[in-house]
Design a protein around this motif. Structure first.
Motif, PDB file in Angstrom:
ATOM      1  N   LEU A  87     124.551 117.458 -29.395  1.00  0.00           N
ATOM      2  CA  LEU A  87     123.169 117.213 -29.787  1.00  0.00           C
ATOM      3  C   LEU A  87     122.510 116.176 -28.892  1.00  0.00           C
ATOM      4  N   PHE A  88     123.325 115.300 -28.316  1.00  0.00           N
ATOM      5  CA  PHE A  88     122.800 114.242 -27.453  1.00  0.00           C
ATOM      6  C   PHE A  88     123.544 114.282 -26.120  1.00  0.00           C
ATOM      7  N   ALA A 112     128.074 106.004 -29.507  1.00  0.00           N
ATOM      8  CA  ALA A 112     127.012 106.017 -30.514  1.00  0.00           C
ATOM      9  C   ALA A 112     126.539 107.448 -30.759  1.00  0.00           C
ATOM     10  N   ARG A 115     128.968 109.308 -32.876  1.00  0.00           N
ATOM     11  CA  ARG A 115     128.875 108.965 -34.302  1.00  0.00           C
ATOM     12  C   ARG A 115     127.717 109.698 -34.954  1.00  0.00           C
ATOM     13  N   ALA A 116     126.586 109.735 -34.252  1.00  0.00           N
ATOM     14  CA  ALA A 116     125.409 110.404 -34.811  1.00  0.00           C
ATOM     15  C   ALA A 116     125.688 111.895 -34.998  1.00  0.00           C
ATOM     16  N   GLU A 117     126.357 112.447 -34.018  1.00  0.00           N
ATOM     17  CA  GLU A 117     126.673 113.871 -34.089  1.00  0.00           C
ATOM     18  C   GLU A 117     127.594 114.151 -35.266  1.00  0.00           C
ATOM     19  N   ALA A 119     127.836 112.502 -37.975  1.00  0.00           N
ATOM     20  CA  ALA A 119     127.088 112.380 -39.230  1.00  0.00           C
ATOM     21  C   ALA A 119     126.327 113.666 -39.511  1.00  0.00           C
ATOM     22  N   ALA A 120     125.772 114.246 -38.463  1.00  0.00           N
ATOM     23  CA  ALA A 120     125.048 115.504 -38.647  1.00  0.00           C
ATOM     24  C   ALA A 120     126.009 116.612 -39.064  1.00  0.00           C
ATOM     25  N   GLU A 123     126.876 116.718 -42.672  1.00  0.00           N
ATOM     26  CA  GLU A 123     125.870 117.359 -43.518  1.00  0.00           C
ATOM     27  C   GLU A 123     125.959 118.877 -43.422  1.00  0.00           C
TER      28      GLU A 123
ATOM     29  N   ALA B 119     120.669 112.411 -41.063  1.00  0.00           N
ATOM     30  CA  ALA B 119     121.952 111.710 -41.026  1.00  0.00           C
ATOM     31  C   ALA B 119     122.225 111.187 -39.619  1.00  0.00           C
ATOM     32  N   ALA B 120     121.870 111.988 -38.639  1.00  0.00           N
ATOM     33  CA  ALA B 120     122.074 111.551 -37.251  1.00  0.00           C
ATOM     34  C   ALA B 120     121.156 110.371 -36.936  1.00  0.00           C
ATOM     35  N   GLU B 123     122.361 107.052 -38.075  1.00  0.00           N
ATOM     36  CA  GLU B 123     123.360 106.434 -37.178  1.00  0.00           C
ATOM     37  C   GLU B 123     122.691 105.818 -35.965  1.00  0.00           C
ATOM     38  N   LEU B 124     121.701 106.510 -35.438  1.00  0.00           N
ATOM     39  CA  LEU B 124     121.009 105.988 -34.255  1.00  0.00           C
ATOM     40  C   LEU B 124     120.303 104.675 -34.581  1.00  0.00           C
ATOM     41  N   VAL B 127     122.236 101.337 -34.052  1.00  0.00           N
ATOM     42  CA  VAL B 127     122.652 100.886 -32.715  1.00  0.00           C
ATOM     43  C   VAL B 127     121.474 100.255 -31.991  1.00  0.00           C
TER      44      VAL B 127
END
Lengths: 135, 135
Positions: A87-88, A112, A115-117, A119-120, A123, B119-120, B123-124, B127
């Motif tokens: 995603l990033f 970072a 981690r965000a990915e 979390a997605a 879900e 959710a993503a 997390e962002l 940071v």
DNA sequence: TCCTTATGTAACCGACTTCATTACTTATTA
DNA sequence: TAATAAGTAATGAAGTCGGTTACATAAGGA
């Protein structure tokens, strides 16, 4: 570019298969429901078949059939089956050796983003095809 | 397509500015650090300036200056400033009227995607540029 | 066996994004 | 006024995305 819609189409396909309860459906029929070209459907079905989520039969009485319980397939499963992109993205320009911080920066950024990915994904894992159908 | 790397570059830029502590830096210097073209940097700086995160001055003694504390700028702030795209996309083919479920399906999918995206983002938001620098 | 149906793919297209780059105008200041 | 630097438009190469055509292959049914 905006994100691709293959995950959404895959979910739509499985929902259609699930709502026809075991019956085999041709890519053409599914394509009508999703409003796209049969080849687009077949390409996605091919990926899902590779993971054993559906079975595709040729010829008369062929078509795709759902092999899993719709309440046991999540959006995350589909995302995995489709080998979806990250995603990033961290820029892949080589770190400038004269800029000592930049190498560590990119690593920290990558973590970072990971981690965000995650979390997605968490879900996505909470949503099953069954639930999508219930609406 | 793989995701774009503008968020990563923006974070890199702010980290560079922060590590030079208030000093104005030309896009050319920043570009060296990020290993890209100055115009790429200026385009991103323009977006950040529009949100008041940096100030860009022309001419001699010009260049970009950080206007916020690096520990108060998060990756999410940057993502917003850059008007980043949605991470997921529902196919925008018109729902087939003959397929009664498909309309609700797409709505449910959209909601699921929105939750994953949130959710993503959460997390962002955790940071900061400062934290990226600490590595 | 032959014909119909359906998948599996390859190939191609147009539209779009991404990033890099060139080129030029405008503003600032030493 | 000369040098510096941002702002921005335009272009180009590479890649993605969804759609489409075309064709080989497989599976049944008459």
């Amino acid at each position: 570019m905006s994100a691709n819609s293959r995950l959404a189409v895959a979910a739509h396909i499985l929902a259609v298969l699930a709502s026809h309860d075991g019956e085999a459906m041709s890519s053409a029929r599914v394509a009508q429901s999703v409003n796209t070209n049969p080849v687009v459907i077949r390409r996605i079905l091919a990926a899902l078949a590779k993971k054993g989520m559906v079975a595709c039969g040729k010829g008369k009485a062929g078509g795709a059939r759902l092999l899993r319980c719709p309440d046991q397939v999540t959006l995350w499963d589909l995302s995995m089956a489709l080998d979806e992109e990250h995603l990033f993205a961290v820029h892949r320009n080589p770190a400038n050796p004269r800029c000592p911080g930049s190498c560590g920066m990119k690593e920290a950024l990558g973590k970072a983003f990971a981690r965000a990915e995650k979390a997605a994904q968490k879900e996505l894992r909470r949503v099953t095809v069954q639930e999508l159908l219930r609406r």
